[in-house]
Design a protein around this motif. Structure first.
Motif, mmCIF file in Angstrom:
data_model
loop_
_atom_site.group_PDB
_atom_site.id
_atom_site.type_symbol
_atom_site.label_atom_id
_atom_site.label_comp_id
_atom_site.label_asym_id
_atom_site.label_seq_id
_atom_site.Cartn_x
_atom_site.Cartn_y
_atom_site.Cartn_z
ATOM 1 N N GLU A 1 -67.353 12.983 2.957
ATOM 2 C CA GLU A 1 -66.276 14.043 2.659
ATOM 3 C C GLU A 1 -66.736 14.759 1.064
ATOM 4 O O GLU A 1 -66.151 15.955 0.842
ATOM 5 N N ASN A 2 -67.381 13.999 0.492
ATOM 6 C CA ASN A 2 -66.917 15.350 -1.170
ATOM 7 C C ASN A 2 -68.148 16.645 -0.656
ATOM 8 O O ASN A 2 -68.494 17.127 -1.417
ATOM 9 N N THR A 3 -68.775 16.507 0.346
ATOM 10 C CA THR A 3 -69.538 17.207 0.371
ATOM 11 C C THR A 3 -69.918 18.148 1.109
ATOM 12 O O THR A 3 -70.570 19.317 1.049
ATOM 13 N N ASN B 1 -62.482 21.528 5.434
ATOM 14 C CA ASN B 1 -61.895 20.685 5.028
ATOM 15 C C ASN B 1 -60.898 21.391 5.778
ATOM 16 O O ASN B 1 -59.301 20.626 6.715
ATOM 17 N N SER C 1 -64.720 22.896 1.305
ATOM 18 C CA SER C 1 -63.444 23.288 0.858
ATOM 19 C C SER C 1 -62.783 24.414 2.840
ATOM 20 O O SER C 1 -61.920 23.712 3.429
ATOM 21 N N ARG D 1 -66.354 8.244 2.601
ATOM 22 C CA ARG D 1 -65.847 8.947 0.814
ATOM 23 C C ARG D 1 -66.952 9.853 1.028
ATOM 24 O O ARG D 1 -66.660 10.846 0.250
ATOM 25 N N SER D 2 -68.409 8.601 0.210
ATOM 26 C CA SER D 2 -69.311 9.965 -0.042
ATOM 27 C C SER D 2 -69.555 11.478 0.548
ATOM 28 O O SER D 2 -70.205 12.627 0.270
ATOM 29 N N LYS E 1 -68.484 11.422 10.929
ATOM 30 C CA LYS E 1 -67.965 11.185 9.816
ATOM 31 C C LYS E 1 -68.403 9.229 10.288
ATOM 32 O O LYS E 1 -68.950 8.327 9.405
#
Length: 469
Positions: free
Chosen positions: A184-186, A192, A189, A181-182, A168
């Motif tokens: 993290e959207n990929t 995460n 879950s 942020r872009s 990151k």
């Protein structure tokens, strides 16, 4: 059956705080129609005096200055009343956003002032009672066995969390916070969730591991992870994590002389973190890092203003509800609880995802009515209470604070003899320190993952006869 011991002096203090809170709350509610600067000033400053007296009572009752309840309540006040306090004191700051909805200033000031007094009152009530609880079943397991399995958990989650945060960081260097942020959207879950569990396992190692070298290695890795996380844009997790890491060292020290020295370290670390907040912000936005440090003469005002911006969502919600959107009448709290406890990734029907979507209805309202702003301005416990019950939401605030402070009170830091309860308080403080600028979803998420899931993990691996004390 739990035995509740009530301290008479503590109850006397509670009754004084109760009279002050209720009496002045009634007075402020009667003044709501007089939207003047003097009314706002009186409202904010008097409530601050009551709140400060409540904090004094909490410290007096608990016998510990740096206790989790005081830290949480200070955060509660700062996030939801910071800008209102600067406004009342006539301090110059960037008040552009709250001035766009200045017609709601007195209502927001009254709601927020009563809210912080009720939060303090909840703290006084909690410390007035000493609940003698039964030991958690985790305490029946051998410490060295727990240390073994939490270290395994640290290694497994760290193998995901550390490389991921470094990855990151490379995005942050190239494209700033937006690029992170872009990315993290990929991320799936499941990844995460594993990353989220890295901090609980790290803190558990700090409590249970007896080998100092191992402790130092784990502490160094988790500090590195917090710093890089903050520089990647998630200042909340990074900076709060650094603070709690220092707080753990302070709270685990049994020697009174060394404890006082660590208290000084905690204060110094807090001051350094104030500077690091500006550094992280400058890095996140591509600003001048050197200027952020050298221009720190107004640092306190900047920080209070920045943290206190969390009052703005209450301005917007009072402007929207009930004139444009209806009150939720508790539905928001219910959906937040369900979404916080049950991971949407485990539900193949998509029901939990829909519930999570409904629990974030305020985000849809913000986009719909305030789409002119290119940034997300978050939420707050006050805003959540208001959109659910209006002014009766103040009762909800009191109950939420009773619940949260009850968990933060469950360990006596003066006795220093229950490692898992100590861990529970510290990890919940880590998760809830910025709760005032969020919503109740994060209460349940912290309990589900950091307490209940950890207990399940330890029960699975440690519940063998040869592992019992």
């Amino acid at each position: 059956m739990n035995k509740i011991v009530v301290n008479k002096k503590s109850i006397d203090r509670f009754l004084v705080c109760l009279v002050l809170t209720v009496g002045f709350s009634i007075y402020m509610l009667l003044q709501r129609g007089q939207n003047s600067d003097s009314s706002v000033r009186l409202c904010v400053l008097f409530s601050l005096c009551v709140f400060a007296f409540e904090l004094y009572c909490i410290v007096k009752n608990s016998g510990v200055l740096f206790n989790p309840m005081v830290i949480f309540l200070a955060s509660f006040y700062l996030f939801q009343n910071g800008q209102l306090l600067l406004l009342a004191l006539g301090v110059d700051f960037n008040d552009f956003y709250i001035q766009t909805l200045r017609q709601h200033t007195l209502n927001v000031a009254v709601f927020s002032s009563i809210s912080n007094m009720l939060a303090g009152l909840a703290g006084v009530l909690v410390t007035a009672q000493k609940v003698k609880k039964k030991n958690c079943f985790v305490n029946s397991y051998k410490d060295n066995v727990i240390a073994k399995y939490v270290f395994i958990g640290f290694l497994l989650t760290g193998m995901v969390a550390v490389p991921l945060v470094v990855y990151k960081f490379t995005y942050a260097l190239r494209g700033g916070y937006a690029a992170v942020r872009s990315l993290e959207n990929t991320i799936p879950s499941l990844i995460n969730i594993v990353e989220y569990m890295f901090v609980p396992f790290s803190f558990l190692v700090l409590f249970y591991e007896k080998t100092k070298l191992k402790q130092q290695i784990v502490r160094s890795i988790v500090i590195f992870w917090f710093i890089i996380t903050a520089l990647c844009g998630d200042r909340t997790t990074g900076i709060v994590g650094l603070f709690i890491t220092v707080f753990i060292q302070y709270s685990t020290e049994k020697n009174n002389i060394k404890r006082k020295k660590r208290a000084v370290t905690l204060i110094v670390a807090s001051m350094l973190l104030m500077v690091f907040i500006e550094v992280a912000y400058a890095f996140r936005t591509g600003g001048d890092i050197i200027g952020a440090v050298s221009g720190s003469k107004n640092l306190l005002t900047k920080l209070i203003s920045e943290f206190g911006f969390s009052c703005f969502p209450l301005f917007t919600m009072m402007n929207i509800v009930p004139s444009c959107e209806p009150f939720l009448y508790g539905k928001g709290y219910l959906f937040s609880m369900i979404g916080g406890i049950i991971p949407s990734s485990l539900d193949i029907t998509g029901t939990i995802s829909k519930i999570n979507h409904e629990s974030r209805i305020f985000e849809q309202w913000q986009t719909q009515y305030y789409g002119q702003y290119s940034f997300g301005f978050g939420f707050s416990l006050n805003s959540e209470a208001y959109i659910n019950f209006g002014w009766f939401g103040l009762i909800a605030i009191f109950l939420v604070c009773l619940f949260v402070l009850g968990y933060l009170r469950r360990f006596d830091f003066k006795q220093n003899n229950n490692k898992f309860e100590m861990y529970a308080v510290c990890i919940l403080l880590f998760s809830w320190l910025t709760l005032p600028r969020r919503d109740s979803y994060y209460i349940w998420k912290a309990l589900a993952y950091c307490i209940w899931l950890i207990k399940l993990y330890l029960m699975i691996f440690c519940k063998k006869k040869r592992y019992l004390k």
